[in-house]
Scaffold this active site. Sequence first.
Site, PDB file in Angstrom:
ATOM      1  N   ARG A 102      -1.951  -3.961  -5.174  1.00 24.31           N
ATOM      2  CA  ARG A 102      -3.448  -3.696  -5.471  1.00 24.31           C
ATOM      3  C   ARG A 102      -3.989  -2.698  -4.698  1.00 24.31           C
ATOM      4  NH1 ARG A 102      -6.394  -9.520  -3.741  1.00 24.31           N
ATOM      5  NH2 ARG A 102      -5.990  -8.960  -1.764  1.00 24.31           N
ATOM      6  N   THR A 160     -10.824  -1.429  -5.164  1.00 24.45           N
ATOM      7  CA  THR A 160     -10.997  -2.005  -6.652  1.00 24.45           C
ATOM      8  C   THR A 160     -10.337  -3.583  -6.705  1.00 24.45           C
ATOM      9  OG1 THR A 160      -9.335  -1.160  -7.774  1.00 24.45           O
ATOM     10  CG2 THR A 160     -11.046   0.183  -7.654  1.00 24.45           C
ATOM     11  N   ASP A 198      -1.788 -11.141   4.844  1.00 28.41           N
ATOM     12  CA  ASP A 198      -1.134 -10.249   3.840  1.00 28.41           C
ATOM     13  C   ASP A 198       0.371 -10.530   3.957  1.00 28.41           C
ATOM     14  OD1 ASP A 198       0.415  -7.821   2.866  1.00 28.41           O
ATOM     15  OD2 ASP A 198      -1.421  -6.796   2.816  1.00 28.41           O
ATOM     16  N   ASP A 219       3.309  -7.677   4.106  1.00 25.40           N
ATOM     17  CA  ASP A 219       3.460  -7.136   5.500  1.00 25.40           C
ATOM     18  C   ASP A 219       3.999  -8.142   6.470  1.00 25.40           C
ATOM     19  OD1 ASP A 219       2.259  -4.728   4.800  1.00 25.40           O
ATOM     20  OD2 ASP A 219       0.066  -5.326   5.603  1.00 25.40           O
TER      21      ASP A 219
HETATM   22  C1  PRP Z   1      -0.202  -8.951  -2.791  1.00 23.75           C
HETATM   23  C2  PRP Z   1       0.366 -10.307  -3.314  1.00 23.75           C
HETATM   24  C3  PRP Z   1       0.104 -10.164  -4.700  1.00 23.75           C
HETATM   25  C4  PRP Z   1      -1.344  -9.704  -4.943  1.00 23.75           C
HETATM   26  C5  PRP Z   1      -2.218 -10.820  -4.956  1.00 23.75           C
HETATM   27  O1  PRP Z   1       0.559  -7.890  -3.009  1.00 23.75           O
HETATM   28  O2  PRP Z   1       1.626 -10.215  -3.008  1.00 23.75           O
HETATM   29  O3  PRP Z   1       1.111  -9.437  -5.595  1.00 23.75           O
HETATM   30  O4  PRP Z   1      -1.409  -9.043  -3.710  1.00 23.75           O
HETATM   31  O5  PRP Z   1      -3.307 -10.540  -5.224  1.00 23.75           O
HETATM   32  P1  PRP Z   1      -4.181 -10.777  -6.453  1.00 23.75           P
HETATM   33  O6  PRP Z   1      -4.036 -11.970  -7.148  1.00 23.75           O
HETATM   34  O7  PRP Z   1      -5.580 -10.116  -6.231  1.00 23.75           O
HETATM   35  O8  PRP Z   1      -3.605  -9.394  -7.424  1.00 23.75           O
HETATM   36  P2  PRP Z   1      -0.084  -6.656  -2.386  1.00 23.75           P
HETATM   37  O9  PRP Z   1      -0.984  -5.851  -3.599  1.00 23.75           O
HETATM   38  O10 PRP Z   1      -0.809  -6.726  -1.432  1.00 23.75           O
HETATM   39  O11 PRP Z   1       1.350  -5.523  -2.457  1.00 23.75           O
HETATM   40  P3  PRP Z   1       2.596  -5.808  -1.588  1.00 23.75           P
HETATM   41  O12 PRP Z   1       3.224  -7.036  -2.169  1.00 23.75           O
HETATM   42  O13 PRP Z   1       3.435  -4.640  -1.896  1.00 23.75           O
HETATM   43  O14 PRP Z   1       2.252  -5.764  -0.211  1.00 23.75           O
HETATM   44  N1  URA Z   2      -2.281 -10.796  -0.999  1.00 24.25           N
HETATM   45  C1  URA Z   2      -1.989 -11.159   0.185  1.00 24.25           C
HETATM   46  O1  URA Z   2      -0.936 -10.883   0.650  1.00 24.25           O
HETATM   47  N2  URA Z   2      -2.705 -12.201   0.685  1.00 24.25           N
HETATM   48  C2  URA Z   2      -3.842 -12.704   0.377  1.00 24.25           C
HETATM   49  O2  URA Z   2      -4.574 -13.552   0.728  1.00 24.25           O
HETATM   50  C3  URA Z   2      -4.340 -12.218  -1.002  1.00 24.25           C
HETATM   51  C4  URA Z   2      -3.708 -11.316  -1.525  1.00 24.25           C
END
Ligand code: PRP
Ligand code: URA
Length: 207
Positions: A102, A106, A198, A201
Site C-alpha cells: 500500500r 494514497t 501492521d 511488520d
Molecule cells: C497490508 C496487509 C494488506 C494490506 C491491507 O500490507 O497485509 O495486504 O495492507 O490494506 P488494504 O486493504 O487497505 O489494501 P502492506 O501494504 O502493509 O504491505 P506488507 O504486507 O508488505 O507489509
Molecule cells: N495493513 C495492516 O497491516 N494493518 C492494518 O490495520 C491495515 C492494513
Amino acid sequence: MSVTILDHPLIKHKLTNIRKEETKTKDFYQNVEEIAGLMAYEITRNFPLKEVEITTPICKSKQFELAHDVVIVPILRAGLGMVEGIRKMIPTAKVGFIGLYRDEKTLEPCEYYAKFPDTIVNSIVLVVDPMLATGGSASAAITILKKRGCKDIRFVGLVGAPEGVKVMQKNHPDVNLFLAALDEKLNDKGYIVPGLGDCGDRLFGTK
Ligand code: PRP
Ligand code: URA
C-alpha cells in the site's frame, strides 16, 4: 457475496493473542499460522469431492478425494504468514504469489510481483491476507487473478474492516469472504481499529 466470520473459540483466543501489543514476532507468527489452519478446516467444508476406487489392505473400496486442485495465493508480505497453516491442512495445495504494497500516502495498492502455478485457472483459489482494510489490496489481487482466467476465488483474512468488505462487495460480488473477525472501522491512517497494527511488520520483525 457471502461474508463468513469464523469465530470458533480457539480462533478467537488466538486472535486475542495477536491483537496484544506485547506479543512478539515468534508468537505472533505462530498464532497467525495456527488461526489460518483452523480457518482452513471451515473454509473447505463445502469443497466438492470425487469418488475414487482404492485398495485397502483388506479389499477394493470406493472412497472420496477433493475434486479440484487448490491454489493458495498469499498477498505479500503478510499473506505469507497464513500459508503454512493452510498447507498443513491441504498438503496437496499449490502456492502462487502476488506482491502488493500500500502506498503510505494514497493507500493505493502497487503491484511488484506475480507468479502462479499453471493449473491455477481450473483450481479453487484461496487468496490469503491477514488484513482487509480499505480492501484495495485484496480487490487488486483478485482482479489480477480474474484477468489470468481464475473463476473460483475465495478471500481468507484474519481481520476485516467494514470499509474493505464494502469495496469487495462492489468490485467482486462473486467472491466469498472468510474472516476471523470484522472490526469497527479504519483510522485516519488506514489502520483497522482495534485491529492488530501492521501485520507484515509484526510477522517479520521489521520496524
Ligand atoms: C497490508 C496487509 C494488506 C494490506 C491491507 O500490507 O497485509 O495486504 O495492507 O490494506 P488494504 O486493504 O487497505 O489494501 P502492506 O501494504 O502493509 O504491505 P506488507 O504486507 O508488505 O507489509
Ligand atoms: N495493513 C495492516 O497491516 N494493518 C492494518 O490495520 C491495515 C492494513
